[in-house]
Design an enzyme around this catalytic site. Structure first.
Site, PDB file in Angstrom:
ATOM      1  N   GLU A 153      33.321  18.026  48.284  1.00  0.00           N
ATOM      2  CA  GLU A 153      32.156  18.378  49.098  1.00  0.00           C
ATOM      3  C   GLU A 153      32.203  19.893  49.320  1.00  0.00           C
ATOM      4  OE1 GLU A 153      31.365  14.484  51.882  1.00  0.00           O
ATOM      5  OE2 GLU A 153      33.102  15.700  52.388  1.00  0.00           O
ATOM      6  N   ASN A 191      32.941  11.234  54.979  1.00  0.00           N
ATOM      7  CA  ASN A 191      33.586  10.704  56.189  1.00  0.00           C
ATOM      8  C   ASN A 191      32.573  10.234  57.219  1.00  0.00           C
ATOM      9  OD1 ASN A 191      36.191  10.820  55.355  1.00  0.00           O
ATOM     10  ND2 ASN A 191      36.631  12.803  56.248  1.00  0.00           N
TER      11      ASN A 191
HETATM   12  N1  CAA Z   1      48.693  11.379  42.877  1.00  0.00           N
HETATM   13  C1  CAA Z   1      48.349  11.653  41.602  1.00  0.00           C
HETATM   14  N2  CAA Z   1      47.908  10.718  40.730  1.00  0.00           N
HETATM   15  C2  CAA Z   1      47.853   9.464  41.186  1.00  0.00           C
HETATM   16  C3  CAA Z   1      48.206   9.095  42.483  1.00  0.00           C
HETATM   17  C4  CAA Z   1      48.629  10.123  43.353  1.00  0.00           C
HETATM   18  N3  CAA Z   1      48.944   9.873  44.627  1.00  0.00           N
HETATM   19  N4  CAA Z   1      48.020   7.765  42.639  1.00  0.00           N
HETATM   20  C5  CAA Z   1      47.577   7.296  41.463  1.00  0.00           C
HETATM   21  N5  CAA Z   1      47.476   8.321  40.583  1.00  0.00           N
HETATM   22  C6  CAA Z   1      46.980   8.246  39.197  1.00  0.00           C
HETATM   23  C7  CAA Z   1      47.873   7.422  38.328  1.00  0.00           C
HETATM   24  O1  CAA Z   1      48.891   8.220  37.725  1.00  0.00           O
HETATM   25  C8  CAA Z   1      46.908   6.900  37.283  1.00  0.00           C
HETATM   26  O2  CAA Z   1      46.664   7.929  36.327  1.00  0.00           O
HETATM   27  P1  CAA Z   1      46.247   7.602  34.808  1.00  0.00           P
HETATM   28  O3  CAA Z   1      44.904   6.925  34.885  1.00  0.00           O
HETATM   29  O4  CAA Z   1      46.181   8.959  34.200  1.00  0.00           O
HETATM   30  O5  CAA Z   1      47.305   6.715  34.272  1.00  0.00           O
HETATM   31  C9  CAA Z   1      45.599   6.713  38.066  1.00  0.00           C
HETATM   32  O6  CAA Z   1      45.716   7.546  39.229  1.00  0.00           O
HETATM   33  C10 CAA Z   1      45.377   5.285  38.505  1.00  0.00           C
HETATM   34  O7  CAA Z   1      46.537   4.889  39.243  1.00  0.00           O
HETATM   35  P2  CAA Z   1      47.149   3.426  39.284  1.00  0.00           P
HETATM   36  O8  CAA Z   1      46.799   2.704  38.012  1.00  0.00           O
HETATM   37  O9  CAA Z   1      48.571   3.527  39.664  1.00  0.00           O
HETATM   38  O10 CAA Z   1      46.490   2.744  40.529  1.00  0.00           O
HETATM   39  P3  CAA Z   1      44.988   2.393  40.828  1.00  0.00           P
HETATM   40  O11 CAA Z   1      44.197   2.103  39.614  1.00  0.00           O
HETATM   41  O12 CAA Z   1      45.104   1.377  41.898  1.00  0.00           O
HETATM   42  O13 CAA Z   1      44.404   3.738  41.466  1.00  0.00           O
HETATM   43  C11 CAA Z   1      43.865   5.053  43.330  1.00  0.00           C
HETATM   44  C12 CAA Z   1      44.965   4.340  42.565  1.00  0.00           C
HETATM   45  C13 CAA Z   1      43.231   6.145  42.437  1.00  0.00           C
HETATM   46  C14 CAA Z   1      44.484   5.698  44.543  1.00  0.00           C
HETATM   47  C15 CAA Z   1      42.755   3.985  43.705  1.00  0.00           C
HETATM   48  O14 CAA Z   1      43.344   2.915  44.386  1.00  0.00           O
HETATM   49  C16 CAA Z   1      41.658   4.542  44.548  1.00  0.00           C
HETATM   50  O15 CAA Z   1      40.721   5.179  44.051  1.00  0.00           O
HETATM   51  N6  CAA Z   1      41.733   4.318  45.890  1.00  0.00           N
HETATM   52  C17 CAA Z   1      40.752   4.816  46.838  1.00  0.00           C
HETATM   53  C18 CAA Z   1      41.103   6.227  47.199  1.00  0.00           C
HETATM   54  C19 CAA Z   1      40.110   6.814  48.137  1.00  0.00           C
HETATM   55  O16 CAA Z   1      39.155   6.193  48.593  1.00  0.00           O
HETATM   56  N7  CAA Z   1      40.340   8.100  48.448  1.00  0.00           N
HETATM   57  C20 CAA Z   1      39.544   8.802  49.416  1.00  0.00           C
HETATM   58  C21 CAA Z   1      40.262   8.732  50.733  1.00  0.00           C
HETATM   59  S1  CAA Z   1      39.278   9.435  51.987  1.00  0.00           S
HETATM   60  C22 CAA Z   1      39.616  11.072  51.893  1.00  0.00           C
HETATM   61  O17 CAA Z   1      40.435  11.571  51.166  1.00  0.00           O
HETATM   62  C23 CAA Z   1      38.770  11.868  52.789  1.00  0.00           C
HETATM   63  C24 CAA Z   1      39.370  12.269  54.079  1.00  0.00           C
HETATM   64  O18 CAA Z   1      39.024  13.322  54.537  1.00  0.00           O
HETATM   65  C25 CAA Z   1      40.235  11.395  54.866  1.00  0.00           C
END
Ligand code: CAA
Length: 295
Positions: A153, A191
């Site tokens: 954003e 948010n």
């Molecule tokens: N750091 C770096 N890379 C990461 C990671 C991390 N913490 N967690 C997962 N990854 C990567 C993995 O290495 C993997 O990469 P490749 O595709 O290159 O292999 C990819 O992400 C997918 O990971 P996984 O297969 O292990 O797991 P997943 O498919 O369940 O994805 C996730 C994990 C991307 C976290 C997914 O669960 C997701 O999108 N969750 C929702 C996250 C979300 O909503 N975030 C916003 C939070 S709100 C915010 O941030 C705003 C605020 O101000 C509070």
């Protein structure tokens, strides 16, 4: 338009280290500054682990990894931010601490450097007003985990010049993200909608309509969300979520932004989610199970 060659990232926590990683990966010389060597080492280790994982998955060559690492310049000395064309702050969500930091960085950087904050809930207008360059101040709000989530954003307040906004927007694109333009309202776009949804999930649980795993499952399987609201709360951090609700409620005075009693109690008890090992779920075993606080 200001050309960004060297980027400064202040704060090497979860967000700061992620921002530094994508900045260096995009080819920018990136100074990463932390207050303490221990925090800095932890942030740099997180980046190294991510890069090594990408090499192991053959998404990155070892040479590219080394080149990215070579563009990262960790430091505890604020003076090393001299020469940065863009400084992105990702420190704790505390207005005074951010004001103090930008005051000090203003004395180190050139007058035409752009300052940005990764704040998720504080006012960009108020942050900008405390600097020596309100017209060159902008919000750059990344999402966790930064290397994975495509959104940024880009937040413009009344004082932000068009050029500054354009520089920040172009920077977000250049690090491989898909930016959206937002006005300065607490919570910006995501948010503002996401937080009341997460708080509603807690209220739904408090009113006894379903268990925590079933509410999570409902939203995952019924709506295609990658994580249900409780898993996401633990992932974001219940301390962070609680602080955001405080700031949002204070701004809007609307009940939907107010913290449910359960969230406040979990915050007070130190059940902050994954980072403390326990939140709505307990992460000490091979698979998360519902934590003792909400059993
Ligand atoms: N750091 C770096 N890379 C990461 C990671 C991390 N913490 N967690 C997962 N990854 C990567 C993995 O290495 C993997 O990469 P490749 O595709 O290159 O292999 C990819 O992400 C997918 O990971 P996984 O297969 O292990 O797991 P997943 O498919 O369940 O994805 C996730 C994990 C991307 C976290 C997914 O669960 C997701 O999108 N969750 C929702 C996250 C979300 O909503 N975030 C916003 C939070 S709100 C915010 O941030 C705003 C605020 O101000 C509070």
């Amino acid at each position: 338009m200001t050309e960004i060659r060297k980027v400064g990232v202040v704060g090497a926590g979860l967000m700061g280290s992620g921002i530094a990683q994508v900045s260096a990966a995009a080819g920018y010389d990136t100074v990463v500054r932390e207050v303490e060597q221990g925090f800095l080492d932890r942030g740099m280790a997180r980046i190294e682990k991510n890069l090594d994982r990408a090499v192991a998955k053959e998404k990155l060559g070892p040479g590219e990894r080394d080149a990215i690492a070579g563009r990262l310049h960790p430091t505890v000395d604020l003076a090393d931010l001299a020469g940065c064309d863009l400084v992105i702050e990702a420190i704790t969500e505390n207005l005074e601490a951010k004001h103090e930091l930008f005051g000090a960085v203003g004395g180190v950087c050139e007058d035409d450097a752009v300052f940005a904050s990764n704040t998720s809930s504080l006012s960009i207008t108020e942050l900008a007003a405390g600097t020596d360059r309100p017209d060159r101040f902008v919000g750059l709000h990344f999402f966790n985990p930064v290397p994975v989530m495509p959104l940024v954003e880009v937040v413009r307040c009344g004082q932000t010049s068009k050029e500054t906004f354009d520089v920040a927007f172009a920077f977000a694109k250049s690090v491989g993200k898909s930016p959206i333009a937002c006005g300065d309202n607490t919570g910006f776009v995501v948010n503002r909608l996401l937080v009341p949804y997460m708080l509603d999930a807690i209220r739904a649980y408090e009113s006894g309509i379903a268990s925590i795993p079933d509410i999570d499952k409902g939203l995952r399987l019924g709506c295609g969300y990658p994580m249900g609201p409780f898993t996401l709360g633990d992932f974001v951090g219940l301390d962070t979520l609680y602080h955001i609700t405080e700031i949002m409620y204070n701004e809007y005075k609307e009940a939907r932004f107010a913290s449910p009693p359960l969230l406040r109690r979990m915050f007070l008890a130190g059940y902050h989610g994954r980072k403390t090992g326990k939140g709505f779920y307990d992460y000490s075993g091979p698979e998360p199970v519902v934590s003792d606080f909400v059993k």
